[in-house]
Structures are given as C-alpha cells and as structure tokens.
Design a protein around this motif. Structure first.
Motif, PDB file in Angstrom:
ATOM      1  N   MET A  94       0.833  -1.203   0.000  1.00  0.00           N
ATOM      2  CA  MET A  94       0.000   0.000   0.000  1.00  0.00           C
ATOM      3  C   MET A  94       0.868   1.254   0.000  1.00  0.00           C
ATOM      4  O   MET A  94       1.946   1.279   0.593  1.00  0.00           O
ATOM      5  CB  MET A  94      -0.910   0.011   1.225  1.00  0.00           C
ATOM      6  N   ALA A  95       0.371   2.290  -0.666  1.00  0.00           N
ATOM      7  CA  ALA A  95       1.012   3.599  -0.616  1.00  0.00           C
ATOM      8  C   ALA A  95       0.485   4.362   0.595  1.00  0.00           C
ATOM      9  O   ALA A  95      -0.552   4.022   1.165  1.00  0.00           O
ATOM     10  CB  ALA A  95       0.733   4.380  -1.899  1.00  0.00           C
ATOM     11  N   GLU A  96       1.222   5.407   0.988  1.00  0.00           N
ATOM     12  CA  GLU A  96       0.789   6.275   2.075  1.00  0.00           C
ATOM     13  C   GLU A  96       0.910   7.729   1.627  1.00  0.00           C
ATOM     14  O   GLU A  96       1.760   8.069   0.799  1.00  0.00           O
ATOM     15  CB  GLU A  96       1.662   6.104   3.320  1.00  0.00           C
ATOM     16  N   ILE A  97       0.053   8.577   2.189  1.00  0.00           N
ATOM     17  CA  ILE A  97       0.242  10.009   2.032  1.00  0.00           C
ATOM     18  C   ILE A  97      -0.094  10.673   3.367  1.00  0.00           C
ATOM     19  O   ILE A  97      -1.162  10.459   3.929  1.00  0.00           O
ATOM     20  CB  ILE A  97      -0.579  10.592   0.859  1.00  0.00           C
ATOM     21  N   MET A  98       0.868  11.430   3.893  1.00  0.00           N
ATOM     22  CA  MET A  98       0.684  12.165   5.138  1.00  0.00           C
ATOM     23  C   MET A  98       0.198  13.566   4.788  1.00  0.00           C
ATOM     24  O   MET A  98       0.826  14.269   3.985  1.00  0.00           O
ATOM     25  CB  MET A  98       2.007  12.253   5.911  1.00  0.00           C
ATOM     26  N   VAL A  99      -0.932  13.964   5.350  1.00  0.00           N
ATOM     27  CA  VAL A  99      -1.494  15.292   5.116  1.00  0.00           C
ATOM     28  C   VAL A  99      -1.463  16.041   6.443  1.00  0.00           C
ATOM     29  O   VAL A  99      -2.044  15.585   7.433  1.00  0.00           O
ATOM     30  CB  VAL A  99      -2.937  15.204   4.573  1.00  0.00           C
ATOM     31  N   GLU A 100      -0.775  17.177   6.453  1.00  0.00           N
ATOM     32  CA  GLU A 100      -0.664  17.944   7.696  1.00  0.00           C
ATOM     33  C   GLU A 100      -0.722  19.432   7.406  1.00  0.00           C
ATOM     34  O   GLU A 100      -0.481  19.876   6.282  1.00  0.00           O
ATOM     35  CB  GLU A 100       0.633  17.582   8.432  1.00  0.00           C
ATOM     36  N   GLY A 101      -1.089  20.190   8.425  1.00  0.00           N
ATOM     37  CA  GLY A 101      -1.207  21.630   8.285  1.00  0.00           C
ATOM     38  C   GLY A 101      -2.501  22.120   8.904  1.00  0.00           C
ATOM     39  O   GLY A 101      -3.405  21.328   9.203  1.00  0.00           O
ATOM     40  N   PRO A 102      -2.618  23.441   9.098  1.00  0.00           N
ATOM     41  CA  PRO A 102      -3.798  23.986   9.777  1.00  0.00           C
ATOM     42  C   PRO A 102      -5.116  23.682   9.086  1.00  0.00           C
ATOM     43  O   PRO A 102      -6.160  23.656   9.730  1.00  0.00           O
ATOM     44  CB  PRO A 102      -3.516  25.495   9.822  1.00  0.00           C
ATOM     45  N   ASP A 103      -5.098  23.424   7.751  1.00  0.00           N
ATOM     46  CA  ASP A 103      -6.333  23.136   7.016  1.00  0.00           C
ATOM     47  C   ASP A 103      -6.501  21.652   6.699  1.00  0.00           C
ATOM     48  O   ASP A 103      -7.362  21.281   5.887  1.00  0.00           O
ATOM     49  CB  ASP A 103      -6.355  23.913   5.684  1.00  0.00           C
ATOM     50  N   ALA A 104      -5.692  20.782   7.329  1.00  0.00           N
ATOM     51  CA  ALA A 104      -5.687  19.365   6.937  1.00  0.00           C
ATOM     52  C   ALA A 104      -7.071  18.738   7.055  1.00  0.00           C
ATOM     53  O   ALA A 104      -7.540  18.049   6.136  1.00  0.00           O
ATOM     54  CB  ALA A 104      -4.673  18.592   7.776  1.00  0.00           C
ATOM     55  N   GLY A 105      -7.759  18.953   8.165  1.00  0.00           N
ATOM     56  CA  GLY A 105      -9.078  18.370   8.343  1.00  0.00           C
ATOM     57  C   GLY A 105     -10.093  18.892   7.345  1.00  0.00           C
ATOM     58  O   GLY A 105     -10.845  18.131   6.731  1.00  0.00           O
ATOM     59  N   ALA A 106     -10.119  20.217   7.164  1.00  0.00           N
ATOM     60  CA  ALA A 106     -11.058  20.828   6.218  1.00  0.00           C
ATOM     61  C   ALA A 106     -10.784  20.364   4.790  1.00  0.00           C
ATOM     62  O   ALA A 106     -11.713  20.132   4.004  1.00  0.00           O
ATOM     63  CB  ALA A 106     -10.966  22.346   6.309  1.00  0.00           C
ATOM     64  N   PHE A 107      -9.510  20.221   4.445  1.00  0.00           N
ATOM     65  CA  PHE A 107      -9.116  19.777   3.107  1.00  0.00           C
ATOM     66  C   PHE A 107      -9.627  18.362   2.841  1.00  0.00           C
ATOM     67  O   PHE A 107     -10.257  18.094   1.803  1.00  0.00           O
ATOM     68  CB  PHE A 107      -7.588  19.824   3.000  1.00  0.00           C
ATOM     69  N   LEU A 108      -9.398  17.444   3.758  1.00  0.00           N
ATOM     70  CA  LEU A 108      -9.813  16.053   3.555  1.00  0.00           C
ATOM     71  C   LEU A 108     -11.329  15.916   3.603  1.00  0.00           C
ATOM     72  O   LEU A 108     -11.909  15.130   2.850  1.00  0.00           O
ATOM     73  CB  LEU A 108      -9.150  15.164   4.603  1.00  0.00           C
ATOM     74  N   GLU A 109     -11.992  16.691   4.459  1.00  0.00           N
ATOM     75  CA  GLU A 109     -13.448  16.651   4.496  1.00  0.00           C
ATOM     76  C   GLU A 109     -14.037  17.139   3.183  1.00  0.00           C
ATOM     77  O   GLU A 109     -15.056  16.631   2.716  1.00  0.00           O
ATOM     78  CB  GLU A 109     -13.964  17.498   5.661  1.00  0.00           C
TER      79      GLU A 109
END
Length: 465
Positions: A59-74
């Motif tokens: 499996m591949a992985e992608i780490m998403v981080e930053g102040p907008d991470a939750g809003a971006f993924l939602e």
C-alpha cells in the motif's frame, strides 16, 4: 509520446479497449513471500488461531498535515468529520463531481492537524493532486508502495505495518504488551508495548476476526516482527504470505479495487493531465466477461459498494450534489456469490482436454487476472449483476466472489456467471487463449463469514445498503 493520462486517452481513442488490453501483467503483492507454510493452513489460521499479516509493502501512504488538513480532507471525502478526534481512523471514500467512487483508503487521525492515509494508488493520487492545486494550507508527503519486482534491490518504507488477527490474537498481544491491553474500540487507536518499544495500534479485523493493526518506523520492522513470531509460536500464529493474504477480504466483504471513475468528465480533465501516462490509472487492466464500449458502465457509486451510510450531508464535498440526486433512487447492492462446485470442476477439467481451448484458468486461491474484474452475472438473458473480486476460501471450502446485483435480486437466488472473456480473450498478458463458459452462483450474505457478520460493530462490513 503521451506524457499524461489525458494525452494517452486522446491518442488511443478507446478507453475500454486500452484497459482491457493492458500489458501490465498480473498484480503482484511485493516483497512478502508467497507462502510461509501453505496458503490453506494460513487461511485456516485466521479462523482457528492467529495470523500475522505483513502489510508493509503493498500500500502507498500520504501524510497530510497543516492547519487546514481536516477541512481539506473533508472537502474531498464523503465522510463527515463531525466526530473524528485524534486517535480514531476512518474508511475514507472520495468521489468524482458526478458521484462515482475514485477509490478508498484507511485514514488515521494521528495528531492534531495530521492525518495519514494508507491504501491503493487512486485515492492517494487524488489527494496529492488536490493538495498541489492549492486553496488549503496543507502539506502532503507521499511514501510509494514497494516495487512489484524489486529484483533483489533493497526496499525501504517510512513505516512497517502489521496485523495480528484471529481468536488467539489478544493472548499474543497481551503477552507482548507485558500486561492487559488498553480497551481499544473498533477503529480507534492507542499505544501498546512490543520489544521495549511503544507501538501505535488500531483495533481492526481484516479477516473477520478480532485483532490489532500496528505500525512504526521501518527501521524497527525486524525487531518487532521477530518478537511477534517468538511469542506467537505458543499460540498457533501463522505468518501469512501474499497468496492467502489477498483472499481474506472474501470472508469479510470488502471489494478492494473498484475502477477509479476518472476517465471521463470535463471537470476532471486537469486531473487527467496531471496523472502520468505510465501510472496506475493508465496501465491498470480491466478483465472479465462484461464488455461495454462506455467506460462509465464500469464505474461504481458509494451506495452500491455499501458505503452509502458514510455519506455525511453535513458538509460540502466534491460530488455532494450528485450523490444527493442519487440518494432516493434504487441502487444495486453488494453481495457474495457462492460458486457451484460442480461447475468449477468443469472449468478445471477442461485444462486436461486436448481437442479445443480450455475454459479460462481458475488460479487458486486467487483467480483474478486484472486490476479490476467485471464478470457479468445473468438471470436468463438479462445482466443482473457483476462479479468483481474472486477467490477460494479453504475455511468455507468454496469459491466466492464479491460483487453487486440489481435491487430485485434476493439472497438465495441462483444466477449464472459468465466466466472468461469473449472471442478467445483479450490482449492482456495475463490472459491465455480460452473459451467462455457459465458457472452457477448463489447470492449469499456479505460478509460471508459468520464471525464477521455477527461480531463486527456496525460498519461497511455489516451494512448491505
């Protein structure tokens, strides 16, 4: 020469033909041995004792981080984030503007403003593209799956990832932890101890049996693995090779590789220009007896894959309007097909006849020969369903497949699956010359394994709509 998927599609002019004749070959689970004992005993162990799945490479992985991470993924996923604190995981499903599934991954909310997404390439690519597009304050860092054929070269990942599953899993994990395990609810995370190290753990159950998924720095992989194997010996632990691993989903009911629905739609043209001409979406293959000239006939909705209850209309996300329009329409639903043993034996025996081409070979325990499988399932002369992922279960002593059926089809109905490709087969390197035939299939519950149906908390595995 085509540089992007969009270039390639224009050059070929026939998306279905391109994918049905892909030269990518058989799907390979990288690095992990095919078998450690034999795939039959390895399958039995997740039902009877305990297994160790090594998920560190495929499996591949992608780490998403930053102040907008939750809003971006939602914004990208159908899932609501209303109750998604640090320490929980979700089965994350993004769709296209037209409401069709791009893929799915497991998303871990590891820290405030930091999420790790783990799974197949289509969703990882979509998240990466949207992060690069801008508009959100996020940083996305990828870790690609290991090469399919490393040819002896060293392989390194960011994380090792193991699952310890089965009725004896908690005994093994308790001993490794040096005492009682924390009370980790389904799809929640906590920390346990293994070999003197603190290890992150998720309560999960890929094979329909209880257990934990654990992960940590790849440099610790051998030490952690050796400790698990040493303690596991007294509890009947089996390491599971790639042959058996790929079949565990048949008993627990997850369709792992729907075709990413990104080949059409003006709104996705920029994305197709971003995708390379040699990536997963360009080189993946379609196999099976279902043939349509329209690539959109191979797309899936969240409703028919059993993900409809994930859809959170409490937030704005790509594809929301389309899914709202679909919501109250009749939907195909996910089922298990149990293949008739006598018909399966007819297919196998044809390999020993010399007078004509045999029927399409059924490989054990995993007969899939394409990235995305689509065998038509008939009632009389009408197509009433699609078989999308096949395999043999030694636990159930039968061939099973996961797929979808029209709303009027009932559990217990006996239908006809058309096995093999028309006109002797396509140009895929995984497809030998063969004849088509039919196999009777009985519409059965999903999940098929009683353990998964009765003991999972309510989730995509236990929902039928």
């Amino acid at each position: 020469m085509a540089k992007s998927l969009e270039d390639l599609l224009k050059e070929r002019g026939d998306t279905v033909g391109m994918l049905r004749n892909s030269q990518i070959g058989m799907y390979v689970y990288p690095v992990v041995a095919n078998e450690f004992t034999n795939w039959r005993d390895e399958q039995k162990a997740w039902r009877d004792s305990a297994v160790l799945f090594d998920q560190s490479h495929h499996m591949a992985e992608i780490m998403v981080e930053g102040p907008d991470a939750g809003a971006f993924l939602e914004h990208l996923g159908i899932n609501s984030f209303a109750k998604f604190p640090v320490g929980k995981a979700k089965h994350f499903v993004p769709v296209t503007p037209d409401g069709y599934v791009i893929g799915d991954v497991i998303m871990f909310h590891e820290e405030e403003n930091r999420y790790n997404l783990v799974g197949r390439a289509p969703t990882i690519n979509w998240v990466d593209y949207n992060a690069q597009k801008g508009g959100f304050s996020v940083k996305a860092t990828r870790d690609e799956r290991s090469p399919m054929r490393p040819d002896g070269k060293a392989v390194t990942r960011r994380h090792y990832r193991f699952q310890i599953q089965g009725p004896n899993a908690d005994h093994i994990l308790t001993e490794l932890n040096g005492g009682p395990l924390p009370d980790i609810k389904f799809f929640n995370m906590d920390w346990i101890n293994i070999a003197g190290r603190k290890v992150r753990a998720l309560r999960h159950g890929m094979a329909g049996a209880p257990g934990l998924e654990i992960w940590g720095p790849y440099a610790d992989k051998d030490e952690i693995q050796n400790a698990i194997i040493e303690v596991g010996r007294k509890h009947g632990l089996h390491q599971v090779g790639s042959r058996a691993y790929s079949t565990n989903t048949l008993e627990s009911g997850w369709i792992p590789s729907p075709l990413p629905a990104i080949y059409t739609g003006d709104g996705l043209a920029d994305y197709r220009r971003w995708l390379p001409a040699n990536g997963y979406e360009a080189t993946g293959s379609i196999g099976g007896s279902f043939v349509s000239g329209n690539i959109e006939d191979y797309y899936s909705t969240p409703y028919e894959l059993g993900y409809g209850f994930y859809i959170g209309f409490d937030h704005d996300f790509i594809g929301r309007e389309a899914l709202e329009k679909m919501k109250d329409r009749p939907h195909r639903r996910k089922v298990t097909f149990e293949w008739n043993a006598e018909d399966v034996m007819k297919v196998i025996s044809s390999a020993f006849q010399r007078d004509e081409d045999p029927f399409k070979w059924i490989d054990f325990p995993q007969p899939n020969y394409a990235s995305a499988s689509f065998d038509k399932v008939m009632m009389g002369d009408k197509v009433v369903g699609l078989s999308m992922f096949n395999g043999y279960s030694f636990n159930e002593r039968c061939l099973l497949s996961l797929g979808v059926v029209d709303p009027e089809i009932k559990e217990g109905d006996v239908l006809t699956l058309v096995w093999g490709e028309e006109n002797g087969g396509t140009g895929k390197t995984s497809t030998e010359r063969h004849r088509q035939t039919t196999i009777r299939v009985k519409v059965s519950p999903t999940p098929y394994a009683r353990e998964a149906r009765e003991n999972y908390v309510e989730s995509w595995r236990t929902r039928s709509h």
